[in-house]
Motif scaffolding. Structure first.
Motif, PDB file in Angstrom:
ATOM      1  N   LYS A 164       0.856  -1.078   0.048  1.00  0.00           N
ATOM      2  CA  LYS A 164       0.035  -0.037   0.051  1.00  0.00           C
ATOM      3  C   LYS A 164       0.848   1.232  -0.250  1.00  0.00           C
ATOM      4  CE  LYS A 164      -3.526   2.482   2.695  1.00  0.00           C
ATOM      5  NZ  LYS A 164      -4.555   2.391   3.459  1.00  0.00           N
ATOM      6  N   ASN A 165       0.639   2.200  -0.821  1.00  0.00           N
ATOM      7  CA  ASN A 165       1.390   3.678  -0.940  1.00  0.00           C
ATOM      8  C   ASN A 165       2.766   3.199  -1.435  1.00  0.00           C
ATOM      9  OD1 ASN A 165      -1.049   4.964  -0.673  1.00  0.00           O
ATOM     10  ND2 ASN A 165      -0.904   4.770   1.611  1.00  0.00           N
ATOM     11  N   PRO A 181       5.470   2.860  -4.055  1.00  0.00           N
ATOM     12  CA  PRO A 181       5.485   2.955  -5.694  1.00  0.00           C
ATOM     13  C   PRO A 181       6.797   1.910  -6.270  1.00  0.00           C
ATOM     14  CG  PRO A 181       6.581   4.914  -4.716  1.00  0.00           C
ATOM     15  CD  PRO A 181       5.867   4.186  -3.642  1.00  0.00           C
ATOM     16  N   TYR A 183       2.147  -0.789  -5.060  1.00  0.00           N
ATOM     17  CA  TYR A 183       0.696  -0.423  -4.608  1.00  0.00           C
ATOM     18  C   TYR A 183      -0.163  -1.477  -4.495  1.00  0.00           C
ATOM     19  CZ  TYR A 183       2.102   4.278  -6.201  1.00  0.00           C
ATOM     20  OH  TYR A 183       2.961   5.249  -6.545  1.00  0.00           O
TER      21      TYR A 183
END
Length: 143
Positions: free
Chosen positions: A82-83, A85, A108
């Protein structure tokens, strides 16, 4: 008044960006099955907050660097991207330093990447670094 609000908002933005700053770094050796060693400069995430944030929002993670997640006890670990890149690989490591699993992770992704056994540590590095350096399950991180 308007100028004060703008300065306050800019301060909040600055503070929120600073959460991606680097953690303390330590060099770790990984001993491969053939006896040779590889060194990784790993940031140490050893608190709840640092483990939760990890490499989130980091766009560039150079080869030869990583993040070592340290837990208080052995457990089945589960990570997601999550979050995050930058594509990563993760090694799950037991309390003796033995690498038990290595998995690639997708930027992600909210899919959990779960260890197959109880472990104490997780080492995240740029995706493909373990393969490039010949590090495999069974090799040992010198703690």
């Amino acid at each position: 008044m308007k100028k004060t609000v703008i300065i306050f908002v800019l301060s909040l933005i600055f503070l929120s960006c600073s959460s991606a700053k680097k953690l303390p770094v330590k060099n770790y050796s990984i001993t491969k099955a053939d006896g040779s060693t590889v060194t990784v400069a790993a940031e140490i995430a050893d608190t709840f907050d640092t483990r939760q944030h990890g490499f989130m929002e980091r766009k560039k993670i150079p080869d030869g660097t990583g993040m070592l997640f340290v837990f208080e006890y052995d457990q089945i670990l589960s990570f997601w991207m999550k979050n995050t890149p930058h594509p990563l690989s993760i090694a799950y490591i037991d309390s003796k330093g033995v690498i038990r699993d290595i998995f690639d992770m997708t930027p992600y992704s909210l899919n959990s990447v779960v260890s197959t056994v109880s472990v104490r540590y997780a080492l995240e590095v740029p995706q493909g670094w373990f393969e490039k350096t010949g590090i495999k399950a069974g090799d040992k991180l010198e703690l």
